[in-house]
Design an enzyme around this catalytic site. Structure first.
Site, PDB file in Angstrom:
ATOM      1  CG  HIS A 229      75.164  16.511  -8.734  1.00  0.00           C
ATOM      2  ND1 HIS A 229      74.945  15.149  -8.766  1.00  0.00           N
ATOM      3  CD2 HIS A 229      74.891  16.904  -7.460  1.00  0.00           C
ATOM      4  CE1 HIS A 229      74.578  14.728  -7.564  1.00  0.00           C
ATOM      5  NE2 HIS A 229      74.517  15.771  -6.757  1.00  0.00           N
ATOM      6  CG  ASP A 351      67.228  28.624   9.148  1.00  0.00           C
ATOM      7  OD1 ASP A 351      66.940  27.957  10.174  1.00  0.00           O
ATOM      8  OD2 ASP A 351      66.434  29.369   8.570  1.00  0.00           O
ATOM      9  CB  SER A 366      72.395  17.169  -4.653  1.00  0.00           C
ATOM     10  OG  SER A 366      73.622  17.023  -4.001  1.00  0.00           O
TER      11      SER A 366
END
Length: 405
Positions: A229, A351, A366
Site C-alpha cells: 500500500h 501459526d 505490511s
C-alpha cells in the site's frame, strides 16, 4: 374503480421491485468478474465464475458458470466480452497473456525514509506578533494538502531553507508556487514578525519528509516492491507525493502485540547513514512503494495470478525475529473483482509462533510476501481493527503491474 387502482398500484410496485432486483443482480454479477485476467504464455488455466453469464473472446463462446480451459500461445492483450444470460452486457475483461515471470520474495523488515516533492502543508495557524497583535498570514491562502514548490521563483529544497527565506523577507510579501490537486498556483503572502519566535513567519505547519518501518515484498533483478500500500501523511490522510527516498536497515527495539481495537507495531528507529542504505525509493503509489535495490542470490518464485489463488493454507515470510521464517496462514476469501485491490484476499494467521510473538498482524508487517503452492501470490496490506489475527492482502499481479507503470 378502487379495486382497479389498487391492482395498478400493486403492478407498479411489483415492476419497481423487479427492476431494483435486476439492477442489484447485474451489479452483483459484475462484482464477480475481474477487470483483468493474467495468463502465463502457453499455460492452460481453468476458470469458473458462478454466475449465469457467457463470454466471447476471439469468436470463441464460453459459459462462465462452467469450468473451461483457456490457452493462448502468443503474448499480448485480448478482450473478453461478457454478458448475463447471453443478452445483457456486463463488462469487458482484459486478458493479458504474459511471459513467465519469477521474482525473489523478500520479507525483510526495512526502515523507510522519503522526502516530499515540495513542502507539504499540514495546516495553517495563527501567532502573536509585536504589540500583541494576532496574525494568520496563510489562513484561506494555503490549505491542508498543498505542496509548496517554489518561493519567489526559486525551488524549495528543504523545510529549513524555506524558514530561512521567509525570515529573510523582513516582512515583505513573498510569492509561493503551490501545487494543489492538479493545479499550479501562485500565492502571495506577507510574513509577519512573531513575538515568541523572534522571526518572520507565515503561520503554516509544513513537512518535507517522513519515515517509518515496513516490509520489502520482492526483488526483481535490481528493482523492488514493498508495503503493498502507499505511504500516507498521518495528518492530511493523503498519499504523499515524493521526490525520492531510501530503504535502510532499521534498529528494532521490541514488538508491541496487537489486540482488538489497538493494532500492534514493530518498535524501532532508523538512522540515516550511508552504511545503513540498502535501496532507493523511486515512487510511492496506492499499491506500494517501488525502487532499486542490490540484487540477491536467493531463490526466485513464479508469480501466482488471481486464478491460482485458492482458499486454504499459505505462508508469509518475515524476518521479525532477526532471521527469515515462514509462518503459516489461512486464506479465507479471494475477492473475484478489482473493487478494492488492497483487499483482494482475506487472511488469518494460524501459526502459533507468530501468534505468540505478535498476536497476528502488526504495523510494520505490511508488504510481507505470501506464498502458496510454491508461487508468490501476494502481500499483506492491512489488519482487521477488531481482530489482529486477521487481515487483508494485495495480489502479486497488481504489484508487479504497478511497478512496470
Amino acid at each position: 374503480m378502487k379495486k382497479y387502482s389498487y391492482r395498478k398500484l400493486l403492478i407498479i410496485l411489483f415492476m419497481l421491485n423487479l427492476f431494483a432486483i435486476t439492477v442489484f443482480y447485474i451489479k452483483y454479477c459484475k462484482s464477480q468478474l475481474p477487470n483483468t485476467i493474467h495468463i502465463k504464455k502457453g499455460e492452460k488455466i481453468s476458470l469458473c465464475y458462478n454466475i449465469p453469464a457467457s463470454a466471447t473472446i476471439n469468436n470463441q463462446k464460453i459459459k462462465l458458470n462452467r469450468t473451461f480451459i483457456f490457452q493462448k500461445c502468443s503474448s499480448g492483450q485480448y478482450e473478453m466480452k461478457t454478458s448475463l444470460f447471453g443478452a445483457i452486457p456486463l463488462k469487458k475483461i482484459k486478458v493479458k497473456v504474459v511471459d513467465g515471470q519469477k521474482v525473489i520474495p523478500s520479507g525483510q523488515v526495512v526502515g523507510i525514509y522519503v522526502e516530499t516533492n515540495g513542502l507539504l502543508v499540514i495546516d495553517t495557524d495563527g501567532f502573536t506578533g509585536e504589540n500583541g497583535v494576532d496574525h494568520a498570514p496563510s489562513k484561506n491562502k494555503l490549505y491542508r494538502g498543498d505542496y509548496i514548490k517554489k518561493i519567489d521563483g526559486a525551488d524549495v529544497l528543504s523545510k529549513k531553507q524555506f524558514i530561512e527565506k521567509i525570515n529573510q523577507s523582513d516582512g515583505n510579501s513573498v510569492t509561493l508556487t503551490v501545487s494543489r490537486r492538479s493545479k499550479v498556483l501562485k500565492i502571495k503572502i506577507k510574513p509577519e514578525f512573531s513575538k515568541t519566535d523572534h522571526m518572520y513567519k507565515i503561520g503554516a505547519w509544513i513537512r518535507d519528509n517522513t519515515q517509518g518501518i515496513g516490509t520489502m515484498t520482492y526483488i526483481k533483478k535490481d528493482s523492488f516492491g514493498g508495503l503493498g500500500h502507499g505511504i500516507y501523511d498521518m495528518d492530511t490522510g493523503k498519499l504523499l507525493k515524493i521526490k525520492g527516498g531510501f530503504l535502510l536497515t532499521p534498529q528494532i527495539y521490541s514488538i508491541k502485540k496487537g489486540k482488538a481495537g489497538t493494532p500492534g507495531e514493530i518498535v524501532g528507529s532508523i538512522e540515516y547513514k550511508e552504511e545503513n542504505i540498502i535501496g532507493s525509493i523511486k515512487k510511492n503509489t496506492e499499491k506500494g512503494i517501488y525502487g532499486t535495490v542490490s540484487d540477491t542470490e536467493s531463490k526466485a518464485y513464479e508469480i501466482g495470478y488471481r486464478q491460482d489463488v485458492k482458499k486454504g493454507k499459505a505462508y508469509i515470510l518475515s524476518n521479525l525475529t532477526g532471521s527469515m521464517k515462514k509462518y503459516e496462514i489461512r486464506i479465507s476469501k479471494v475477492v473475484p473483482s478489482d473493487t478494492d485491490v488492497l483487499k483482494s484476499m482475506e487472511i488469518e494467521v494460524t501459526d502459533k509462533r507468530l501468534l505468540n510473538l505478535t498476536n497476528g498482524i502488526i504495523q510494520g508487517m505490511s508488504g510481507s510476501p505470501i506464498i502458496q503452492d510454491g508461487k508468490l501470490i501476494g502481500a499483506v496490506t492491512h489488519v482487521f481493527v477488531d481482530d489482529p489475527t486477521k487481515g487483508y492482502a494485495i495480489l502479486m499481479e497488481t504489484m508487479i503491474y504497478e511497478m512496470k507503470k
